[in-house]
Design a protein around this motif. Structure first.
Motif, mmCIF file in Angstrom:
data_model
loop_
_atom_site.group_PDB
_atom_site.id
_atom_site.type_symbol
_atom_site.label_atom_id
_atom_site.label_comp_id
_atom_site.label_asym_id
_atom_site.label_seq_id
_atom_site.Cartn_x
_atom_site.Cartn_y
_atom_site.Cartn_z
ATOM 1 N N UNK A 152 0.713 -1.428 0.075
ATOM 2 C CA UNK A 152 -0.018 -0.032 0.111
ATOM 3 C C UNK A 152 1.135 1.209 -0.076
ATOM 4 N N UNK A 153 0.430 2.299 -0.540
ATOM 5 C CA UNK A 153 1.013 3.577 -0.342
ATOM 6 C C UNK A 153 1.139 4.187 0.919
ATOM 7 N N UNK A 154 2.285 5.036 1.196
ATOM 8 C CA UNK A 154 2.123 5.931 2.423
ATOM 9 C C UNK A 154 2.568 4.950 3.533
ATOM 10 N N UNK A 155 3.038 3.779 3.372
ATOM 11 C CA UNK A 155 3.230 2.996 4.523
ATOM 12 C C UNK A 155 4.705 3.356 5.341
ATOM 13 N N UNK A 156 4.961 3.064 6.311
ATOM 14 C CA UNK A 156 6.163 3.342 7.202
ATOM 15 C C UNK A 156 6.356 2.149 8.139
ATOM 16 N N UNK A 157 7.563 2.037 8.852
ATOM 17 C CA UNK A 157 7.795 1.034 9.903
ATOM 18 C C UNK A 157 8.244 2.018 11.107
ATOM 19 N N UNK A 158 7.642 1.624 12.229
ATOM 20 C CA UNK A 158 8.054 2.268 13.464
ATOM 21 C C UNK A 158 8.776 1.326 14.299
#
Length: 212
Positions: A152-158
């Protein structure tokens, strides 16, 4: 001729009804206090510290990397950390299209395919966060982290410290127990209050009749 014994005069004292009513109100207040405490405990236990209520990065996060993207994160040796995939919307089916790569300060590759002690899944605002992996840092220092693309778009990992299971379970169990205690105290306090008010009404009526 023997007359029947006279009926004792009806008590007009309000001491008993007042004490019963006040006791009921006190128990209700205690139940309210327990209920508030349960809510606070449940919120603290369920909160992952990954996302705030409006969807921003939470206080528990120590690094944020776009998917795809690279970054650095400072870790402590022997500590366990979890990776959380954050996606727009509910994102229940979102996933990374590869493995997260983590390189220690000494240049060694760290496996990040472990399972978090507590699987967290949270939706705050317009963002959805879900724990996807975990690892233990082998040494102190700054690590390089490479995050693959997501589906998916605009994903990130924290990156955040992994929650210990025992405190999490204790918090959930304490919350459930607190709910039953609050309900029990509430029912008891309500019964005492209603009983005290009814008794108070009858005693007040007796007092008016006695002074009529």
């Amino acid at each position: 001729m023997t007359l029947p014994p006279a009926r004792p005069p009806r008590s007009t004292s309000l001491t008993g009804p007042v004490w019963l009513t006040v006791s009921g109100v006190v128990v209700l207040l205690v139940a309210l206090g327990v209920g508030i405490g349960v809510v606070v405990l449940l919120v603290r236990t369920a909160s992952s510290g990954v996302l705030t209520m409006d969807g921003h990065v939470g206080s528990g996060v120590i690094a944020e990397v776009d998917a795809p993207g690279t970054g650095t994160v400072e870790l402590e040796a022997g500590e366990r950390y979890a990776l959380h995939l954050v996606t727009p919307g509910y994102g229940d089916d979102a996933d990374l299209l590869g493995d997260v790569e983590l390189t220690s300060p000494s240049g060694d590759t760290v496996d990040v395919d472990g399972s978090p002690a507590v699987h967290m899944e949270t939706t705050m605002g317009s963002w959805h966060a879900e724990s996807v992996a975990a690892f233990i840092a082998p040494e102190d220092g700054v690590y390089d982290i490479t995050v693959p693309s997501a589906d998916v778009d605009d994903a990130r990992v924290l990156v955040a410290p992994d929650q210990a299971f025992a405190p999490f379970f204790a918090g959930i169990f304490g919350s459930v127990l607190g709910v039953f205690v609050a309900i029990g105290l509430g029912m008891l306090g309500l019964g005492l209050t209603i009983g005290g008010i009814i008794w108070w009404v009858f005693r007040s009526r007796a007092r008016r009749e006695a002074t009529a």
